[in-house]
Design an enzyme around this catalytic site. Structure first.
Site, PDB file in Angstrom:
ATOM      1  N   HIS A 143      -7.290   0.647  -8.747  1.00 16.65           N
ATOM      2  CA  HIS A 143      -5.505   1.016  -8.327  1.00 16.65           C
ATOM      3  C   HIS A 143      -4.898   1.628  -9.397  1.00 16.65           C
ATOM      4  O   HIS A 143      -4.408   1.164 -10.301  1.00 16.65           O
ATOM      5  CB  HIS A 143      -5.369  -0.302  -7.851  1.00 16.65           C
ATOM      6  N   LYS A 161      -8.760   2.904  18.003  1.00 15.87           N
ATOM      7  CA  LYS A 161      -9.632   3.846  19.203  1.00 15.87           C
ATOM      8  C   LYS A 161     -10.724   4.239  18.892  1.00 15.87           C
ATOM      9  O   LYS A 161     -11.279   4.873  19.648  1.00 15.87           O
ATOM     10  CB  LYS A 161      -8.866   4.714  19.807  1.00 15.87           C
ATOM     11  N   ARG A 211       4.104  -5.522  -2.838  1.00 14.37           N
ATOM     12  CA  ARG A 211       4.341  -4.820  -3.826  1.00 14.37           C
ATOM     13  C   ARG A 211       4.060  -2.922  -3.538  1.00 14.37           C
ATOM     14  O   ARG A 211       4.560  -2.035  -3.418  1.00 14.37           O
ATOM     15  CB  ARG A 211       4.235  -4.579  -5.130  1.00 14.37           C
ATOM     16  N   THR A 212       2.225  -3.155  -2.992  1.00 11.54           N
ATOM     17  CA  THR A 212       2.564  -1.129  -3.328  1.00 11.54           C
ATOM     18  C   THR A 212       3.248  -0.332  -2.366  1.00 11.54           C
ATOM     19  O   THR A 212       3.853   0.692  -2.128  1.00 11.54           O
ATOM     20  CB  THR A 212       0.980  -1.531  -3.141  1.00 11.54           C
ATOM     21  N   ARG A 242      -4.296   2.364   1.020  1.00 11.71           N
ATOM     22  CA  ARG A 242      -5.166   1.562   0.857  1.00 11.71           C
ATOM     23  C   ARG A 242      -5.931   1.355   1.594  1.00 11.71           C
ATOM     24  O   ARG A 242      -6.007   1.487   3.397  1.00 11.71           O
ATOM     25  CB  ARG A 242      -4.322   0.130   0.476  1.00 11.71           C
TER      26      ARG A 242
HETATM   27  N1   CP Z   1      -0.768  -5.372  -7.369  1.00 13.41           N
HETATM   28  C1   CP Z   1      -0.373  -5.237  -5.233  1.00 13.41           C
HETATM   29  O1   CP Z   1      -1.586  -3.949  -5.475  1.00 13.41           O
HETATM   30  O2   CP Z   1       0.122  -5.744  -4.517  1.00 13.41           O
HETATM   31  P1   CP Z   1      -0.062  -5.788  -3.118  1.00 13.41           P
HETATM   32  O3   CP Z   1      -1.754  -6.311  -3.023  1.00 13.41           O
HETATM   33  O4   CP Z   1       1.202  -6.995  -2.810  1.00 13.41           O
HETATM   34  O5   CP Z   1       0.317  -4.269  -2.596  1.00 13.41           O
END
Ligand code: CP
Length: 325
Positions: A143, A94, A65-66, A115
């Site tokens: 998040h 590397k 999703r993110t 991320r």
């Molecule tokens: N909600 C969320 O962070 O989903 P993903 O891990 O799929 O990005």
């Protein structure tokens, strides 16, 4: 580049990074949400605002999703994207440092969404970037764009983010979406929290001592979802975060601590809203997906709109309404 005037947005977000929800004032958070609501109503008006701009998505951890919603958001604003979904496809393999990777990518792009499994990685990245960095999840820490997604979804059904009884259920220890949403909702008046988890997965002490207690938000802890659910306005279900456990045995023992099914939903009120950041494993039975109180796929869609608003504001692609700067 075409710039347009957004209603109730702030000039102050241009060039800023978002590492955790507190980086924005409440007024700034509201500005992002208000713009997202405008985009939901009239997406065509925004299809060109980021033309010529580039978003980098640097994902050192898996995501559906993110990452994809960030990329969809930039493309729907008329911009383009580059990046990696697998760090081994980059020079990280590397031995390149995160600082050098970020400095390099910021030479090519206008905004970076990252991320990383390490807590604090996004803050470090922001210190080595020439462009805004958006934290798309740093380990079990924060998040913030999931929080914007959650707030937008709550506003869409409740018309507000305050005066709500919100239950957080599942892995409150490792769940970064919980930590960020607790932090954000604690800033709105009249909210109260019910923290539902096994004792091993209780919310970390630092959230209690640095967020819940100083804000004065009332909260209770309990272990049975059946007891909590009748009184809730919002139920925020979470997955037990397998990837943060040190041993498989503990994960297997705790993973099915809570399963929201029809029987439990029958104990809830008609106005309950069920959120989940997804992905889910077993903690929400698919039998309730068609229940009008299940909001998690609405949340998925809103995640894209709120990221459109955020990208547009951080890149300065949307100017504040005249007189509000
Ligand atoms: N909600 C969320 O962070 O989903 P993903 O891990 O799929 O990005």
């Amino acid at each position: 580049m075409k710039t347009i005037i957004g209603k109730n947005t702030e000039a102050g977000l241009k060039g800023r990074s978002l590492i955790e929800p507190d980086d924005f004032s409440l007024k700034e958070l509201e500005a992002v949400l208000t713009l997202a609501e405008q985009i939901v109503k009239n997406p065509e008006q925004y299809m060109d605002v980021c033309r010529g701009k580039i978003l980098a998505t640097l994902f050192f951890e898996p995501s559906t999703r993110t990452r994809l919603s960030f990329e969809a958001a930039m493309q729907r604003l008329g911009g383009t994207t580059l990046g990696f979904a697998e760090p081994n496809a980059s020079s990280t393999a590397k031995g390149e440092s995160l600082a050098d990777t970020i400095h390099t990518v910021s030479c090519y792009t206008d905004v970076i969404a990252m991320r990383n499994p390490k807590e604090g990685a996004a803050l470090l990245a922001s210190r080595h970037s020439e462009v805004p960095v958006i934290n798309a999840g740093d380990g079990g820490h924060h998040h913030p764009t999931q929080t914007l997604t959650d707030l937008l979804t709550i506003r869409s059904v409740k018309g507000k983010s305050e005066g709500l009884t919100v239950g957080f259920c599942g892995d409150l220890k490792f769940g970064r979406t919980v930590h960020s949403l607790v932090k954000a909702l604690s800033r709105y008046p009249g909210n109260r929290f019910v923290l539902i988890s096994p004792s091993e997965l209780e919310i970390p002490d630092y959230i209690v001592s640095r967020v819940l207690k100083p804000s004065g938000v009332p909260f209770t802890t309990m272990s049975r979802l059946e007891e909590a659910i009748p009184d809730l306005d919002i139920l925020y279900m979470t997955r037990v975060q397998k990837e943060r456990f040190f041993n498989e045995e503990d994960y297997v023992r705790l993973k099915d601590s809570y399963i929201l099914d029809k029987a439990k939903m029958n104990l809830a009120g008609p106005e309950l809203g069920v959120l989940h950041p997804l992905p889910r494993v077993n903690e929400i039975s698919t039998e309730i997906d068609s229940d009008p109180r299940a909001l998690y796929f609405k949340q998925v869609k809103y995640g894209m709109y709120v990221r459109m608003a955020l990208i547009a504001l951080l890149t300065g692609s949307i100017l504040p309404e005249a007189g509000k700067a």
